[in-house]
Design a protein around this motif. Structure first.
Motif, PDB file in Angstrom:
ATOM      1  N   ASP A 193       0.874  -1.174   0.000  1.00  0.00           N
ATOM      2  CA  ASP A 193       0.000   0.000   0.000  1.00  0.00           C
ATOM      3  C   ASP A 193       0.910   1.222   0.000  1.00  0.00           C
ATOM      4  N   MET A 194       0.904   1.957  -1.101  1.00  0.00           N
ATOM      5  CA  MET A 194       1.858   3.050  -1.259  1.00  0.00           C
ATOM      6  C   MET A 194       1.146   4.321  -1.710  1.00  0.00           C
ATOM      7  N   THR A 195       1.689   5.458  -1.296  1.00  0.00           N
ATOM      8  CA  THR A 195       1.274   6.764  -1.801  1.00  0.00           C
ATOM      9  C   THR A 195       2.535   7.570  -2.098  1.00  0.00           C
ATOM     10  N   GLY A 196       2.451   8.452  -3.069  1.00  0.00           N
ATOM     11  CA  GLY A 196       3.608   9.274  -3.402  1.00  0.00           C
ATOM     12  C   GLY A 196       3.218  10.469  -4.237  1.00  0.00           C
ATOM     13  N   ASP A 197       4.100  11.458  -4.285  1.00  0.00           N
ATOM     14  CA  ASP A 197       3.849  12.633  -5.116  1.00  0.00           C
ATOM     15  C   ASP A 197       5.171  13.291  -5.471  1.00  0.00           C
ATOM     16  N   SER A 198       5.107  14.226  -6.406  1.00  0.00           N
ATOM     17  CA  SER A 198       6.300  14.973  -6.796  1.00  0.00           C
ATOM     18  C   SER A 198       5.890  16.183  -7.614  1.00  0.00           C
ATOM     19  N   VAL A 199       6.799  17.152  -7.722  1.00  0.00           N
ATOM     20  CA  VAL A 199       6.688  18.277  -8.651  1.00  0.00           C
ATOM     21  C   VAL A 199       7.984  18.286  -9.458  1.00  0.00           C
ATOM     22  N   ASP A 200       7.863  18.212 -10.773  1.00  0.00           N
ATOM     23  CA  ASP A 200       9.020  18.103 -11.646  1.00  0.00           C
ATOM     24  C   ASP A 200       8.872  19.061 -12.826  1.00  0.00           C
ATOM     25  N   PHE A 201       9.978  19.255 -13.563  1.00  0.00           N
ATOM     26  CA  PHE A 201      10.013  20.345 -14.534  1.00  0.00           C
ATOM     27  C   PHE A 201      10.584  19.896 -15.875  1.00  0.00           C
ATOM     28  N   GLY A 202      10.143  20.582 -16.917  1.00  0.00           N
ATOM     29  CA  GLY A 202      10.649  20.370 -18.270  1.00  0.00           C
ATOM     30  C   GLY A 202      10.397  21.609 -19.099  1.00  0.00           C
ATOM     31  N   TYR A 203      10.478  21.464 -20.416  1.00  0.00           N
ATOM     32  CA  TYR A 203      10.288  22.601 -21.312  1.00  0.00           C
ATOM     33  C   TYR A 203       9.664  22.132 -22.610  1.00  0.00           C
ATOM     34  N   ASN A 204       9.174  23.070 -23.415  1.00  0.00           N
ATOM     35  CA  ASN A 204       8.683  22.749 -24.754  1.00  0.00           C
ATOM     36  C   ASN A 204       9.042  23.868 -25.720  1.00  0.00           C
ATOM     37  N   LEU A 205       9.233  23.488 -26.985  1.00  0.00           N
ATOM     38  CA  LEU A 205       9.605  24.406 -28.059  1.00  0.00           C
ATOM     39  C   LEU A 205       8.637  24.231 -29.221  1.00  0.00           C
ATOM     40  N   ALA A 206       8.458  25.283 -30.013  1.00  0.00           N
ATOM     41  CA  ALA A 206       7.503  25.203 -31.116  1.00  0.00           C
ATOM     42  C   ALA A 206       7.851  26.185 -32.226  1.00  0.00           C
ATOM     43  N   LEU A 207       7.505  25.801 -33.463  1.00  0.00           N
ATOM     44  CA  LEU A 207       7.594  26.658 -34.639  1.00  0.00           C
ATOM     45  C   LEU A 207       6.275  26.619 -35.384  1.00  0.00           C
ATOM     46  N   ALA A 208       5.864  27.760 -35.921  1.00  0.00           N
ATOM     47  CA  ALA A 208       4.698  27.848 -36.790  1.00  0.00           C
ATOM     48  C   ALA A 208       5.095  28.645 -38.035  1.00  0.00           C
ATOM     49  N   TYR A 209       4.877  28.055 -39.206  1.00  0.00           N
ATOM     50  CA  TYR A 209       5.300  28.673 -40.470  1.00  0.00           C
ATOM     51  C   TYR A 209       4.118  28.717 -41.420  1.00  0.00           C
ATOM     52  N   LYS A 210       3.835  29.930 -41.946  1.00  0.00           N
ATOM     53  CA  LYS A 210       2.731  30.118 -42.901  1.00  0.00           C
ATOM     54  C   LYS A 210       3.298  30.727 -44.189  1.00  0.00           C
ATOM     55  N   PRO A 211       3.847  29.890 -45.084  1.00  0.00           N
ATOM     56  CA  PRO A 211       4.420  30.429 -46.317  1.00  0.00           C
ATOM     57  C   PRO A 211       3.380  31.031 -47.243  1.00  0.00           C
ATOM     58  N   THR A 212       2.146  30.533 -47.175  1.00  0.00           N
ATOM     59  CA  THR A 212       1.032  31.090 -47.935  1.00  0.00           C
ATOM     60  C   THR A 212      -0.189  31.134 -47.020  1.00  0.00           C
ATOM     61  N   LYS A 213      -1.234  31.766 -47.478  1.00  0.00           N
ATOM     62  CA  LYS A 213      -2.455  31.843 -46.685  1.00  0.00           C
ATOM     63  C   LYS A 213      -3.072  30.461 -46.479  1.00  0.00           C
ATOM     64  N   ALA A 214      -2.871  29.565 -47.464  1.00  0.00           N
ATOM     65  CA  ALA A 214      -3.504  28.251 -47.415  1.00  0.00           C
ATOM     66  C   ALA A 214      -2.655  27.199 -46.722  1.00  0.00           C
ATOM     67  N   LEU A 215      -1.338  27.351 -46.751  1.00  0.00           N
ATOM     68  CA  LEU A 215      -0.434  26.324 -46.266  1.00  0.00           C
ATOM     69  C   LEU A 215       0.127  26.694 -44.895  1.00  0.00           C
ATOM     70  N   GLU A 216       0.083  25.751 -43.956  1.00  0.00           N
ATOM     71  CA  GLU A 216       0.603  25.962 -42.606  1.00  0.00           C
ATOM     72  C   GLU A 216       1.436  24.757 -42.192  1.00  0.00           C
ATOM     73  N   ILE A 217       2.548  25.030 -41.509  1.00  0.00           N
ATOM     74  CA  ILE A 217       3.445  23.982 -41.041  1.00  0.00           C
ATOM     75  C   ILE A 217       3.729  24.218 -39.559  1.00  0.00           C
ATOM     76  N   GLY A 218       3.697  23.148 -38.784  1.00  0.00           N
ATOM     77  CA  GLY A 218       3.967  23.258 -37.351  1.00  0.00           C
ATOM     78  C   GLY A 218       4.925  22.183 -36.884  1.00  0.00           C
ATOM     79  N   VAL A 219       5.839  22.547 -35.995  1.00  0.00           N
ATOM     80  CA  VAL A 219       6.777  21.602 -35.398  1.00  0.00           C
ATOM     81  C   VAL A 219       6.841  21.888 -33.900  1.00  0.00           C
ATOM     82  N   THR A 220       6.692  20.843 -33.081  1.00  0.00           N
ATOM     83  CA  THR A 220       6.755  21.030 -31.632  1.00  0.00           C
ATOM     84  C   THR A 220       7.619  19.946 -30.992  1.00  0.00           C
ATOM     85  N   TYR A 221       8.182  20.293 -29.838  1.00  0.00           N
ATOM     86  CA  TYR A 221       8.965  19.340 -29.047  1.00  0.00           C
ATOM     87  C   TYR A 221       8.652  19.573 -27.577  1.00  0.00           C
TER      88      TYR A 221
END
Length: 419
Positions: A193-221
């Motif tokens: 019978d166990m209980t546990g908790d934690s607070v931990d940290f990280g990060y995220n990165l992102a790009l959004a590219y709209k070369p034209t009105k119709a075309l959209e590209i997204g990259v995330t990490y």
């Protein structure tokens, strides 16, 4: 003991972000099967899915509150466990309500920067088995993961945006397992019978590219977050030949919430129909073994073998493919999605705590514009899980049979407001 291993219910629950991962943390994401990385719908959930898209949103405050229902169908197992059986076992069904919140600010400063914040539940959930031998390793495990994700976006030029965020992950869990084991004697029992908790940290990165009105590209990490769970453990066995037969004290375990990479492309036709394709790579190979720690050595061989010895996991990286379809009308936006997802769990380490399989999901939804400031959305996703056979000649837990069912239903309702 090695054949019927006592798996970590905390760790397994955390890693349900792979087996029962929850990428759908908004109403639109449920409707599109989380294929909302590239296309900008001017919704506040951009703060989470691709914060770089915030620079292309209308210049006002955006806020969205969602409530999502998640229903987990019973998982069934038919087969043998070790040298016993055959069994016809089934887990309990599970039902949850998960609230989420997303916010995007108006333009800040001359460089058109934006800030956002999302409060989501990216993983967790629960699974319970009430019949031996399943409950010997998975009587109950319940885990809650809440992520607060503040983000910022910067406009590089009229077609390119860059986003960065900080992940604050709060984890809490409950673990219970109890049952009879086959060694040293058939009547030896062990419980946890166990209980546990934690607070931990990280990060995220992102790009959004709209070369034209119709075309959209997204990259995330999204970076890996090591969940450094610490808590208390109450362990007991009736094997009294070696003392002590109980342990009541501190315990800890570190498991990864893995990194993920998304690449997406979307195209909008003259009919205001948008199709988006997303490829997602989740780095589950970071989960190599499970190793609990205690401030003192567990000298009783049953307690040590069941709860202290490292257990190999050797999960694999997974590929997920998502397709989203959006149709904009005057006051109504219709959406649909398709998801093809792999399981990260190899046959060798598959167990009752997370009997995951490959899956295919379909989704539908819509948003209705009440006025210029307010809109409301409703969506649903159904994830269908494959049958999965397991052989005792391969499986470390002595399973020889088949897991079936375990489908998942997600329904979300959300309210958006701009001011």
């Amino acid at each position: 003991m090695k054949k019927i291993a006592f798996m970590s219910l905390i760790a397994s629950s955390v890693l349900m972000a792979g087996g029962y991962k929850i990428p759908e943390t908004s109403t639109n994401a449920v409707a599109l099967g989380a294929a909302n990385i590239a296309h900008n719908q001017n919704n506040a959930d951009a703060a989470y899915y691709n914060p770089a898209k915030m620079v292309f949103m209308s210049n006002e405050n955006h806020i969205e509150a969602d409530v999502t229902y998640i229903g987990l169908q019973k998982v069934k197992y038919n087969g043998t466990v070790g040298a016993t059986g055959p069994y016809a076992l089934e887990s309990e069904s599970e039902n949850f309500l998960v609230p989420t919140l997303h916010y995007v600010s108006p333009v800040l400063g001359d460089n058109e920067a934006r800030i956002g914040v999302s409060i989501t539940a990216p993983g967790g959930l629960s699974k319970r088995w009430q019949t031996e031998p399943a409950k010997t390793s998975a009587q109950e495990f319940t885990l809650e993961i809440v992520e607060v994700n503040p983000t910022a976006a910067f406009k590089i030029n009229d077609t390119l945006g860059f986003g960065v965020g900080f992940r604050i992950v709060r984890t809490s869990g409950v673990v219970k397992s109890s049952g009879t084991i086959g060694t040293p004697t058939p009547t030896t029992t062990a419980s946890r019978d166990m209980t546990g908790d934690s607070v931990d940290f990280g990060y995220n990165l992102a790009l959004a590219y709209k070369p034209t009105k119709a075309l959209e590209i997204g990259v995330t990490y999204r970076s890996k977050v090591n969940l450094t769970i610490e808590g208390t453990a109450n362990l007991a066995t009736n094997f009294a030949l070696v003392a002590p037969t109980t342990y009541n004290g501190a315990s800890g375990v570190t498991v990864p919430l893995p990194a993920s990479f998304n690449a997406a492309i979307a195209y909008t036709f003259a009919s205001k129909t948008t199709i988006e394709f997303v490829y997602e790579k989740t780095m589950w190979s970071a989960y190599k073994e499970l190793d609990f720690t205690y401030p003192t050595t567990l000298t009783n061989p049953v307690l040590s073998g069941a709860f202290d010895d490292p257990k190999a996991k050797n999960w694999k990286d997974t590929n997920t493919f998502r397709v989203g379809l959006t149709q904009e009308l005057d006051t109504l936006t219709l959406m649909a999605g398709l998801v093809i997802d792999e399981t990260p769990i190899p046959e060798e380490t598959l167990g009752f705590e997370l009997p995951d399989t490959n899956s295919v999901a379909v989704s539908l939804g819509g948003r209705y514009k009440i006025n210029d400031k307010t809109d409301i959305g409703l969506s649903a996703l159904y994830s269908m899980h494959d049958k999965r056979s397991v052989s005792s000649t391969v499986n470390d837990n002595g399973l020889n049979g088949e897991f079936t069912d375990g489908d998942i239903l997600i329904v979300s309702v959300g309210l958006g407001y701009k001011f």
